[in-house]
Design an enzyme around this catalytic site. Structure first.
Site, PDB file in Angstrom:
ATOM      1  N   THR A  11       0.815  -1.221   0.000  1.00  0.00           N
ATOM      2  CA  THR A  11       0.000   0.000   0.000  1.00  0.00           C
ATOM      3  C   THR A  11       0.848   1.269   0.000  1.00  0.00           C
ATOM      4  OG1 THR A  11      -0.067  -0.016   2.419  1.00  0.00           O
ATOM      5  CG2 THR A  11      -1.870  -1.152   1.249  1.00  0.00           C
ATOM      6  N   GLY A  12       2.153   1.127   0.134  1.00  0.00           N
ATOM      7  CA  GLY A  12       3.037   2.308   0.156  1.00  0.00           C
ATOM      8  C   GLY A  12       3.329   2.811  -1.249  1.00  0.00           C
ATOM      9  N   ARG A  39      -1.359  -2.273  10.232  1.00  0.00           N
ATOM     10  CA  ARG A  39      -1.938  -0.921  10.093  1.00  0.00           C
ATOM     11  C   ARG A  39      -2.616  -0.746   8.734  1.00  0.00           C
ATOM     12  NH1 ARG A  39       2.070   4.000   9.851  1.00  0.00           N
ATOM     13  NH2 ARG A  39       2.914   2.390   8.523  1.00  0.00           N
ATOM     14  N   SER A  40      -2.090  -1.392   7.710  1.00  0.00           N
ATOM     15  CA  SER A  40      -2.634  -1.198   6.350  1.00  0.00           C
ATOM     16  C   SER A  40      -3.320  -2.443   5.803  1.00  0.00           C
ATOM     17  CB  SER A  40      -1.505  -0.797   5.402  1.00  0.00           C
ATOM     18  OG  SER A  40      -0.856   0.358   5.870  1.00  0.00           O
ATOM     19  N   CYS A 128      17.701   4.776  -3.422  1.00  0.00           N
ATOM     20  CA  CYS A 128      17.344   5.399  -4.703  1.00  0.00           C
ATOM     21  C   CYS A 128      18.451   6.306  -5.224  1.00  0.00           C
ATOM     22  CB  CYS A 128      16.040   6.170  -4.576  1.00  0.00           C
ATOM     23  SG  CYS A 128      15.811   7.002  -3.020  1.00  0.00           S
ATOM     24  N   GLN A 155      16.802  15.826  -3.374  1.00  0.00           N
ATOM     25  CA  GLN A 155      15.914  14.671  -3.308  1.00  0.00           C
ATOM     26  C   GLN A 155      14.447  15.035  -3.096  1.00  0.00           C
ATOM     27  OE1 GLN A 155      19.541  12.146  -1.301  1.00  0.00           O
ATOM     28  NE2 GLN A 155      17.498  11.324  -1.016  1.00  0.00           N
ATOM     29  N   GLY A 159      10.575  10.449  -1.580  1.00  0.00           N
ATOM     30  CA  GLY A 159      11.553   9.535  -0.962  1.00  0.00           C
ATOM     31  C   GLY A 159      11.242   9.280   0.498  1.00  0.00           C
ATOM     32  N   PRO A 182       2.560  24.552  10.860  1.00  0.00           N
ATOM     33  CA  PRO A 182       3.762  23.975  11.492  1.00  0.00           C
ATOM     34  C   PRO A 182       4.162  22.684  10.783  1.00  0.00           C
ATOM     35  CG  PRO A 182       2.064  24.513  13.127  1.00  0.00           C
ATOM     36  CD  PRO A 182       1.408  24.628  11.785  1.00  0.00           C
ATOM     37  N   LYS A 212      24.985   6.233   3.192  1.00  0.00           N
ATOM     38  CA  LYS A 212      24.490   5.198   2.273  1.00  0.00           C
ATOM     39  C   LYS A 212      25.109   5.398   0.886  1.00  0.00           C
ATOM     40  CE  LYS A 212      19.809   4.613   4.246  1.00  0.00           C
ATOM     41  NZ  LYS A 212      18.360   4.923   3.988  1.00  0.00           N
ATOM     42  N   HIS A 241      14.738  12.418  -8.078  1.00  0.00           N
ATOM     43  CA  HIS A 241      15.957  12.899  -7.389  1.00  0.00           C
ATOM     44  C   HIS A 241      16.936  13.429  -8.443  1.00  0.00           C
ATOM     45  CE1 HIS A 241      14.442  11.302  -3.759  1.00  0.00           C
ATOM     46  NE2 HIS A 241      15.223  10.247  -3.583  1.00  0.00           N
TER      47      HIS A 241
HETATM   48  C1  2RA Z   1      14.890   9.330   0.637  1.00  0.00           C
HETATM   49  N1  2RA Z   1      16.530   7.816  -0.332  1.00  0.00           N
HETATM   50  O1  2RA Z   1      14.895   9.921  -0.448  1.00  0.00           O
HETATM   51  C2  2RA Z   1      15.649   8.025   0.800  1.00  0.00           C
HETATM   52  C3  2RA Z   1      14.739   6.866   1.050  1.00  0.00           C
HETATM   53  N2  2RA Z   1      13.857   6.613  -0.019  1.00  0.00           N
HETATM   54  O2  2RA Z   1      14.283   9.742   1.645  1.00  0.00           O
END
Ligand code: 2RA
Length: 338
Positions: A11-12, A39-40, A128, A155, A159, A182, A212, A241
């Site tokens: 579902t994400g 939860r989903s 990513c 980014q 993400g 806020p 990473k 990105h």
């Molecule tokens: C971001 N690369 O863009 C990380 C995780 N998807 O938040």
């Protein structure tokens, strides 16, 4: 011959892109098991023209599955992936849980597909921002060698997940209407702003996102000695990105030679005629599976140094499509082995 396929985290944002890409690329799915956390679970997703109920992710729910795509949190992957792999399911995990495990291949098929030969039913898909970087760096490394890489990323909020997309929209609306809002997702407002803060801060003042990029790039390119350093920035973009990348090659090269090598590389599209307004942007590449490279130019201050501008859809090539391409490579290898 089809496969019993699970998508954990269905579902994400990435889970839904996985279903979309599996369908678009006609991956041979005999049975689909969309799964999610409690939860989903119970929600519904669409695949192959039908609506599917999402089950609760568990070891039992994965029993008998041939290929399981994990697009959930690292915690869910740590809980379920190893046992599923031991039971014979091939797990392709998008999370950060196992990427640096020496026993787990970290794979971008067009860069280091050979690493799949040693998998033990658990394969990690890189972050990513790493995927798009190594797709562009690999042809340059092979042809000219690399001595140093410096990356600044820009980014998209997707993400961070669906809530961040909603937050960006809410902040922009509030900003335009002059209302206070806020920040709900990031530590500071993201609308009309940029945040040099992707994920938590860790050693030496770098964020986990930046570490990473360093660690995964070295593992995938099989260059543990390669000096890589990064600054990861969140920008008010929905999808896509972008990365400003400075490289120093080992051997002499010209801009034209770099363009040719990149244009001939798998998964790369060169868009590089700035005078004519030709360069990649996140808005233009959203929905595409390639890695786009432009603004290729020499750095006149340093020998054998160049700038690149690298853009890709972080939900597709940066996550879902790369995972499906890993599965395609495995299935293809299996078919050839028969
Ligand atoms: C971001 N690369 O863009 C990380 C995780 N998807 O938040």
């Amino acid at each position: 011959m089809g496969y019993r396929v699970a998508v954990v985290g269905a579902t994400g944002l990435v889970g839904q892109r996985l279903l979309q890409v599996l369908e678009e690329r006609r991956f041979p799915v005999d049975e689909l098991r969309p799964l999610a956390t409690s939860r989903s679970a119970g929600r519904r997703v669409r695949f192959a023209g039908s609506s599917w109920a999402v089950g609760e992710a568990s070891v039992a729910a994965l029993a008998g599955v041939d290929i399981a795509f994990f697009a959930a949190s690292g915690e869910v992957s740590r809980q379920l992936a190893p046992e599923a792999a031991r039971a014979g399911t091939v797990v392709i995990d998008k999370s950060n849980a196992f990427r640096m495990d020496p026993a787990v291949p970290l794979v971008v098929p067009e860069v280091n597909g050979h690493a799949l030969a040693h998998h033990r039913n658990l394969i990690a898909s890189p972050n990513c921002s790493t995927i798009q970087l190594v797709v562009a760096l690999k042809p340059i490394l092979d042809r000219f060698g690399l001595e140093r890489v410096v990356v600044a990323t820009y980014q998209a909020v997707s993400g961070t997940g669906a809530a961040a997309l909603d937050e960006l929209e809410a902040e922009v609306r509030a900003g335009v209407e002059g209302r206070a809002h806020p920040p709900q997702v990031y530590p500071k407002p993201i609308a009309f702003n940029v945040l040099p803060h992707c994920d938590r801060f860790e050693a030496e003042g770098f964020t986990l996102e930046e570490w990473k990029l360093v660690r995964e790039t070295r593992k995938i390119l099989e260059r543990d000695d390669l000096p890589v350093t990064a600054t990861a920035v969140r920008v008010p973009v929905r999808v896509g990105h972008s990365e400003a990348v400075w490289i120093q090659t080992r051997d002499e090269a010209t801009v034209e030679e770099l363009r040719r090598v990149l244009a001939a590389a798998p998964g790369v599209v060169v868009e590089d005629d700035p005078q004519a307004g030709v360069y990649p942007t996140p808005l233009a590449v959203a929905g595409r599976d390639e890695v786009f490279v432009g603004r290729i130019r020499r750095d006149p201050t340093t020998p054998r140094a160049f700038w690149l501008w690298i853009v890709a859809d972080n939900l597709r090539k940066g996550a879902a499509t790369n995972a499906v391409q890993i599965a395609e490579a495995l299935v293809g290898a299996k078919a050839r082995a028969r």
